[in-house]
Design an enzyme around this catalytic site. Structure first.
Site, PDB file in Angstrom:
ATOM      1  N   LEU A 257     -57.555   2.291   7.822  1.00  0.00           N
ATOM      2  CA  LEU A 257     -56.298   1.991   7.364  1.00  0.00           C
ATOM      3  C   LEU A 257     -56.223   0.807   6.632  1.00  0.00           C
ATOM      4  O   LEU A 257     -56.856  -0.121   6.849  1.00  0.00           O
ATOM      5  CB  LEU A 257     -55.449   1.891   8.725  1.00  0.00           C
ATOM      6  CG  LEU A 257     -55.307   3.257   9.889  1.00  0.00           C
ATOM      7  CD1 LEU A 257     -54.447   2.766  10.682  1.00  0.00           C
ATOM      8  CD2 LEU A 257     -54.809   4.461   9.144  1.00  0.00           C
ATOM      9  N   ASP A 258     -55.283   0.906   5.769  1.00  0.00           N
ATOM     10  CA  ASP A 258     -54.981  -0.454   4.905  1.00  0.00           C
ATOM     11  C   ASP A 258     -54.784  -1.411   5.962  1.00  0.00           C
ATOM     12  O   ASP A 258     -54.181  -1.433   6.677  1.00  0.00           O
ATOM     13  CB  ASP A 258     -54.206  -0.295   3.793  1.00  0.00           C
ATOM     14  CG  ASP A 258     -54.434   0.710   2.606  1.00  0.00           C
ATOM     15  OD1 ASP A 258     -55.935   0.849   2.496  1.00  0.00           O
ATOM     16  OD2 ASP A 258     -53.660   1.181   1.946  1.00  0.00           O
ATOM     17  N   LYS A 259     -54.600  -2.949   5.276  1.00  0.00           N
ATOM     18  CA  LYS A 259     -54.455  -3.815   6.286  1.00  0.00           C
ATOM     19  C   LYS A 259     -52.932  -3.829   6.501  1.00  0.00           C
ATOM     20  O   LYS A 259     -52.480  -4.280   7.637  1.00  0.00           O
ATOM     21  CB  LYS A 259     -54.596  -5.342   5.481  1.00  0.00           C
ATOM     22  CG  LYS A 259     -54.549  -6.426   6.239  1.00  0.00           C
ATOM     23  CD  LYS A 259     -54.711  -7.707   5.580  1.00  0.00           C
ATOM     24  CE  LYS A 259     -54.732  -8.885   6.300  1.00  0.00           C
ATOM     25  NZ  LYS A 259     -55.176 -10.209   5.496  1.00  0.00           N
TER      26      LYS A 259
END
Length: 227
Positions: free
Chosen positions: A50-52
């Site tokens: 998942l993106d930050k």
């Protein structure tokens, strides 16, 4: 950094908090180390990313064989993934499919092309989120970098709090991995994780929509027409 959602002998499901990176930093993965410290695992395996800025459901393997099997499920696109997002304004279309190749753009960003050689494919519904904003329920069929963020930008509603593709600052990036469904060793597994924290998630319009989207896999999704 996270909330533990589910423990299986072979895998864990966590709710990753927004602003937490899943990537290695100096050959260490602080998130995985924190989870392992809580669960007592000697080693954990990251199955997907998942993106930050993105919160929500993240699957971790507890041993190498489970990690291999679960990673294969993602590679074969047999895992159903559902995301929630809040966009800054009404999109060009309320629901449908965004499809196109993604190519590198400036700095760390990507852009959507009209070509479909190896396209990113995202189905979506949307409804009001109050105050002119829009709530999206997205179902990506592919796992391209920044796929949902680019898709919503392409329909004219960049995600609120997204410092690359959005146009409205906020207390967090409003993208959340809401649900997962997959079959593992012959058993159907499904997980739902309502979004929090975030002020905009708490609006009456968003809460009402989430009641109707409580089983996202049962909705009549817009058709994907591959040409």
């Amino acid at each position: 950094m996270f909330t533990l959602v589910y423990q299986d002998p072979d895998f864990l499901v966590i709710n990753k908090h927004p602003g937490v990176s899943v990537h290695k930093d100096d050959n260490e993965q602080p998130l995985l180390a924190a989870v392992a410290a809580q669960t007592g695992d000697a080693q954990l395996y990251l199955i997907h990313r998942l993106d930050k800025m993105t919160s929500g459901l993240l699957l971790l393997g507890r041993h190498r064989q489970a990690a291999s099997e679960l990673s294969a499920c993602f590679a074969e696109r047999s895992v159903e993934k559902f995301y929630l997002a809040i966009g800054s304004k009404k999109p060009k279309k309320k629901q449908g499919v965004v499809m196109g190749d993604m190519t590198r753009s400036r700095r760390s960003s990507w852009k959507l092309e009209s070509s479909k050689t190896n396209p990113a494919i995202t189905q979506f519904f949307s409804t009001t989120a109050g105050e002119g904003r829009r709530l999206f329920l997205c179902k990506p069929h592919t796992g391209k970098t920044h796929q949902i963020r680019v898709a919503l930008r392409s329909v004219g509603s960049g995600i609120i709090g997204d410092d690359i593709y959005g146009s409205e600052a906020a207390d967090r990036g409003y993208l959340h991995a809401y649900a997962l469904r997959f079959t593992y060793q012959g058993t159907l597994r499904q997980f739902i994780c309502p979004p929090e924290p975030g002020v905009l998630w708490q609006s009456p319009e968003v809460q009402s929509a989430l009641q109707g989207w409580s089983s996202p896999w049962d909705l009549s999704w817009p058709k994907v027409a591959m040409k």
